[in-house]
Scaffold this active site. Structure first.
Site, short mmCIF file in Angstrom:
data_model
loop_
_atom_site.label_atom_id
_atom_site.label_comp_id
_atom_site.label_asym_id
_atom_site.label_seq_id
_atom_site.Cartn_x
_atom_site.Cartn_y
_atom_site.Cartn_z
N ARG A 4 1.00 -1.27 0.00
CA ARG A 4 -0.05 0.08 -0.10
C ARG A 4 1.02 1.21 0.00
O ARG A 4 1.98 1.16 0.29
CB ARG A 4 -1.00 0.00 1.33
CG ARG A 4 -2.14 -1.13 1.00
CD ARG A 4 -3.02 -0.87 2.09
NE ARG A 4 -2.29 -1.37 3.71
CZ ARG A 4 -1.84 -0.57 4.36
NH1 ARG A 4 -1.84 0.82 4.41
NH2 ARG A 4 -1.29 -0.99 5.57
N ASP A 38 -9.55 -9.53 8.65
CA ASP A 38 -9.12 -8.34 8.31
C ASP A 38 -9.98 -7.43 8.79
O ASP A 38 -9.45 -6.23 9.11
CB ASP A 38 -8.51 -8.32 6.86
CG ASP A 38 -7.50 -7.34 6.64
OD1 ASP A 38 -6.53 -6.96 7.60
OD2 ASP A 38 -7.77 -6.37 5.65
N HIS A 49 -10.58 -2.54 11.39
CA HIS A 49 -9.51 -3.37 10.55
C HIS A 49 -9.47 -4.70 11.85
O HIS A 49 -8.50 -4.34 12.63
CB HIS A 49 -8.56 -2.37 10.60
CG HIS A 49 -7.39 -2.98 10.06
ND1 HIS A 49 -5.87 -2.72 10.14
CD2 HIS A 49 -7.09 -4.20 8.90
CE1 HIS A 49 -5.16 -3.45 9.34
NE2 HIS A 49 -5.95 -4.19 8.65
P1 GTP Z 1 -2.72 -7.80 7.38
O1 GTP Z 1 -3.04 -8.93 6.27
O2 GTP Z 1 -1.50 -6.96 6.78
O3 GTP Z 1 -3.63 -6.78 8.03
O4 GTP Z 1 -1.87 -8.61 8.56
P2 GTP Z 1 -2.42 -9.39 9.62
O5 GTP Z 1 -2.54 -8.49 11.01
O6 GTP Z 1 -3.35 -10.34 9.33
O7 GTP Z 1 -1.02 -10.13 10.32
P3 GTP Z 1 -0.40 -11.63 10.22
O8 GTP Z 1 -1.49 -12.80 11.13
O9 GTP Z 1 -0.28 -12.22 8.64
O10 GTP Z 1 0.82 -11.69 10.60
C1 GTP Z 1 1.86 -11.16 10.17
C2 GTP Z 1 3.42 -11.49 10.65
O11 GTP Z 1 3.34 -11.47 12.12
C3 GTP Z 1 3.49 -12.86 10.08
O12 GTP Z 1 4.77 -12.97 9.59
C4 GTP Z 1 3.49 -13.71 11.23
O13 GTP Z 1 4.09 -15.30 11.31
C5 GTP Z 1 3.76 -12.70 12.61
N1 GTP Z 1 2.95 -13.10 13.65
C6 GTP Z 1 1.52 -13.36 13.66
N2 GTP Z 1 1.06 -13.49 14.92
C7 GTP Z 1 2.24 -13.68 15.87
C8 GTP Z 1 2.65 -13.93 17.02
O14 GTP Z 1 1.77 -14.41 17.99
N3 GTP Z 1 3.99 -13.93 17.67
C9 GTP Z 1 4.81 -13.68 16.66
N4 GTP Z 1 6.28 -13.52 17.25
N5 GTP Z 1 4.74 -13.26 15.48
C10 GTP Z 1 3.52 -13.38 14.89
C1 SPV Z 2 -2.98 -4.49 5.17
O1 SPV Z 2 -2.00 -3.74 4.69
O2 SPV Z 2 -3.50 -4.32 6.17
C2 SPV Z 2 -3.86 -5.64 4.39
C3 SPV Z 2 -3.17 -5.97 2.94
O3 SPV Z 2 -4.58 -6.46 4.98
S1 SPV Z 2 -3.83 -4.99 1.84
O4 SPV Z 2 -4.89 -5.50 1.07
O5 SPV Z 2 -2.68 -4.53 0.88
O6 SPV Z 2 -4.39 -3.54 2.62
MN MN Z 3 -4.91 -5.51 6.80
#
Ligand code: GTP
Ligand code: SPV
Ligand code: MN
Length: 581
Positions: free
Chosen positions: A70, A278, A227
Site C-alpha cells: 500500500r 482483516d 480493521h
Molecule cells: P494484514 O493482512 O497486513 O492486515 O496482517 P495481519 O494482521 O493479518 O498479520 P498476520 O497474521 O499475517 O501476521 C503478520 C506476521 O506476524 C507474520 O509473519 C506472522 O508470522 C507474524 N505473527 C503473527 N502472530 C504472531 C505472534 O503471535 N507472535 C509472533 N512473534 N509473530 C506473529
Molecule cells: C493490510 O495492509 O492491512 C492488508 C493488505 O491487509 S492490503 O490489502 O494491501 O491492505
Molecule cells: Mn489488513
C-alpha cells in the site's frame, strides 16, 4: 431495467469512452469465467503456473518491483472540507482530485479490456452488507475480487434491489510511482485508483470500500467499520464466544483468526472458528449487544512466517486454488517463503536465481489469496446474516517494550482511550520505513475515512447504545528480551491469553488493578504444557515511569486532533495520569 442498473450502464459507457477501452467485460463470477481469466493471464505471463502435483490450481503473480505494498503517502480522502478528513488523512480538494484523475484515466485503457466487477461486501442476504462495482483494466484484480468477495451476478441482482452502490474506478496505468494515486470521495461514495496493481491499492472492495468509505458511512448510520479479525472460541462445554480484534497491518490478525489450540487445550475440547481475518463491520443489536459480520469472503494474507508450527490452518488451505503474489519458488516450482520450511528456494520473488545477497527470497509483503471456505476452521456462522455477538474487543500492537502481554480497560470509555492511543512498529505492508513505533489508533491510521476526533466520538456514542457492551482489552505478543528475542511464544499459545480474556468477560477470574488497567494475577495465565516457560513477570510488569512518559506522548498525540478530541477521552487520560502520580 431499473434506474440503478441504467445508471450503472451509463457510468460504464462513460468510463469506457473516456479511457478508450477496447472491450468491456461484465463479470458474472462463474467458475468458467474464473478459468478463462486465469488461462488468459497464463498466456500473457501475468500469472505463472505452479507445480500442479503439489499445488493444483495455484498460480504465481509477480508484481512490478515498484508496486509491492500500500502507498499511504499517495492515498487521499477528498472531502469538501479539509478538516473533515482530519490530520490522520492526506486531503485533496475534490474538484482538484477529479481533474487530476480525469487526466490520468484519459485513454489509459486503450488496447485493454475494461472489466466491470459487481461485488457484495458481507453475506449476500444480510441487511448489514453493502455493494459496490469496481471497474478495472486488471484481470488479476478481477480474479482476486472473485476469491475475496461475493462477486458477479448475485451482487448485481442485490445492487438492483438496494438501489445504490459504491463506484470504484481502477487502472494499473503504467505503474509509474509518480503517477499513482488512491483517491476516496466519501461524500460521493466513490473511489478512484490509478497506477498500482497491488492489494489494498487495487482490490477496491477491501481497504478502500470496506474501511475508508464504509467507516464514513458507518458514522452517519450508527455502526463501525473496523480493521479487525473475528474469531469464535469454543470451550470444552461447547459454548462459542466471539472476539473481534484490531492489530495493525502484518501484526497477527490472520494468525489469531485461525489459531490452533495448544495440545493440552485441544485434548480438553477447545476449538477455534474463523469468521474473518482483516475487516469487521460492527452493528449494535436490539438486545444491546454488538454484532459483527466479515464483509470479505477470502483472505489476502501475509505469506512470510506462515509455517506448520505458526499457522498450520493457513498452510492447509494453500495447497490448491490459491493465488500467490511475490513469493519465491523452489526448484520443482512450489511456492516458498521465509518461515515455511528449511528448503532453499531456486527463484526469488522477482524471478531471479535466488541469491541471499539480494535479500529475502519472498518479498516481506508477499501474499496469498484464497477463499475463506477453504479454511479448515471456517465458522458455520460466517454467513449468518445477523452477524455474531461480540463478547470482547481486543486492540493489539507490535511493541518490543512497555505494553504488557494483556490488560483490560476499566470500561468502554477507557477502552476508547486504550484503542485510540495504540502504537505499533511499522511493517512491510505499506511502503516506508519498517520497525518505527507510530501511533495507530484502533489499527485504523491508514484506513479511517474521516477525522480521528470524530471517530473517537463515534466510538463513544456506539458505547452509549450498548446495554451489554463487549469488554475491551489490549494485548502485545511482541515483547522482546535484552537479546531481542520474543518473550511470549505467540501463535497457538495466544489462546492462553484469550482464555483469561473470556473468563474476565464472564466474571470467572479476578484481576490486578493498576494505574493503566486491569492485569492478570500471577498464576491466572495457564502455562501448562509449555516447553519453555516465558518470563510472565516481565510480560505483566507495569513500568510506571515508562507509562508516565507514554501518557505524556499520548497527550501530545491527541493535541494534533484538537478541537475535535472528545472531552471524555481527555478526562480518561487525566484519570490515568493522576493514578500514575
Ligand atoms: P494484514 O493482512 O497486513 O492486515 O496482517 P495481519 O494482521 O493479518 O498479520 P498476520 O497474521 O499475517 O501476521 C503478520 C506476521 O506476524 C507474520 O509473519 C506472522 O508470522 C507474524 N505473527 C503473527 N502472530 C504472531 C505472534 O503471535 N507472535 C509472533 N512473534 N509473530 C506473529
Ligand atoms: C493490510 O495492509 O492491512 C492488508 C493488505 O491487509 S492490503 O490489502 O494491501 O491492505
Ligand atoms: Mn489488513
Amino acid at each position: 431495467m431499473t434506474s440503478t442498473l441504467a445508471a450503472l450502464n451509463e457510468w460504464v459507457d462513460q468510463v469506457s469512452a473516456h479511457t478508450r477501452a477496447s472491450q468491456v467485460h461484465w463479470c458474472d463470477g462463474s467458475d468458467a469465467e474464473y478459468r478463462r481469466l486465469v488461462e488468459q493471464m497464463l498466456a500473457s505471463g501475468d500469472l505463472l503456473s505452479l507445480n500442479p502435483d503439489t499445488h493444483p490450481d495455484c498460480y504465481l503473480h509477480r508484481s512490478d518491483p515498484n508496486d509491492v505494498a500500500r502507498v499511504e503517502h499517495l492515498t487521499f480522502v477528498c472531502t469538501a472540507r479539509k478538516e473533515d478528513a482530519g490530520p490522520n488523512n492526506h486531503w485533496m480538494d475534490p474538484a482538484e482530485a477529479h481533474a487530476l484523475m480525469n487526466g490520468l484515466f484519459a485513454g489509459c485503457m486503450e488496447g485493454r479490456t475494461l472489466y466491470v466487477v459487481p461485488y457484495c461486501m458481507g453475506p449476500i442476504d444480510s441487511p448489514l452488507s453493502r455493494c459496490g462495482v469496481e471497474i478495472t483494466d486488471s484481470a488479476y484484480v478481477a480474479v482476486n475480487m472473485r476469491l475475496m468477495t461475493r462477486m458477479g451476478q448475485a451482487a448485481l441482482e442485490r445492487i438492483e434491489r438496494d438501489g445504490h452502490f459504491v463506484k470504484g474506478l481502477h487502472s494499473t496505468g503504467d505503474l509509474d510511482p509518480d503517477r499513482r494515486y488512491i483517491m476516496h470521495f466519501p461524500e460521493e461514495l466513490s473511489i478512484q485508483s490509478f497506477g498500482s496493481g497491488y492489494g489494498g491499492n487495487a482490490l477496491l472492495g477491501k481497504k478502500c470500500h470496506a474501511l475508508r468509505i464504509a467507516s464514513f458511512q458507518a458514522r452517519s448510520e450508527g455502526w463501525l467499520a473496523e480493521h479487525m479479525l473475528i474469531v469464535g472460541i469454543e470451550n470444552p462445554e461447547g459454548e462459542v464466544r466471539y472476539i473481534a480484534a484490531a492489530f495493525p497491518s502484518a501484526c497477527g490478525k490472520t494468525n489469531l483468526a485461525m489459531l490452533i489450540p495448544p495440545e493440552a487445550y485441544r485434548e480438553q475440547g477447545w476449538k477455534v472458528w474463523t469468521v474473518g481475518d482483516d475487516i469487521c463491520w460492527l452493528h449494535p443489536g436490539e438486545d444491546g449487544r454488538l454484532y459483527a459480520i466479515n464483509p470479505e469472503a477470502g483472505f489476502f494474507g501475509v505469506a512470510p512466517g506462515t509455517g506448520d508450527k505458526t499457522n498450520p490452518n493457513a498452510l492447509a488451505m494453500l495447497d490448491r486454488e490459491a493465488i500467490f503474489t511475490n513469493v519465491a519458488t523452489t526448484e520443482d516450482n512450489q511456492p516458498w517463503w521465509e518461515g515455511l520450511d528449511d528448503r532453499t528456494p531456486a527463484t526469488d520473488w522477482r524471478g531471479r536465481d535466488f541469491d541471499p545477497r539480494n535479500g529475502p527470497a519472498a518479498h516481506p509483503n508477499s501474499r496469498f489469496t484464497v477463499s475463506i471456505k477453504r479454511c479448515p476452521s471456517y465458522s458455520d456462522q460466517a454467513e449468518n446474516a445477523a452477524g455474531v455477538p461480540i463478547d470482547a474487543i481486543i486492540f493489539g500492537g507490535r511493541r518490543a517494550t512497555l505494553a504488557p502481554l494483556v490488560m483490560e480497560a476499566r470500561d468502554w470509555k477507557h477502552g476508547v482511550l486504550v484503542g485510540g492511543a495504540m502504537a505499533s512498529e511499522t511493517t512491510a505492508a505499506a511502503i516506508g520505513q519498517v520497525g518505527v513505533v507510530r501511533r495507530d489508533p484502533m489499527a485504523m491510521k491508514p484506513f479511517c475515512g474521516y477525522h480521528f476526533g470524530d471517530y473517537w466520538a463515534h466510538w463513544l456514542s456506539i458505547g452509549n447504545k450498548l446495554t451489554r457492551p463487549p469488554k475491551i482489552f489490549q494485548v502485545n505478543w511482541f515483547r522482546r528480551d535484552a537479546e531481542g528475542r520474543f518473550i511470549w511464544p505467540g501463535f497457538g499459545d495466544n489462546l492462553r491469553v484469550l482464555e483469561w480474556v473470556l473468563a474476565r468477560c464472564r466474571d470467572q477470574v479476578g484481576a490486578r488493578e493498576t494505574a493503566v488497567g486491569l492485569l492478570p494475577e500471577a498464576g491466572d495465565i495457564n502455562l501448562d504444557g509449555l516447553a519453555q516457560v516465558p518470563d510472565l513477570d516481565s510480560l505483566l510488569a507495569v513500568d510506571e515511569a515508562g507509562w508516565r512518559e507514554e501518557m505524556a506522548a499520548i497527550d501530545g498525540f491527541l493535541k494534533d486532533f484538537e478541537p475535535r478530541v472528545p472531552a471524555l477521552m481527555k478526562a480518561e487520560l487525566e484519570r490515568v495520569r493522576a493514578a500514575l502520580g
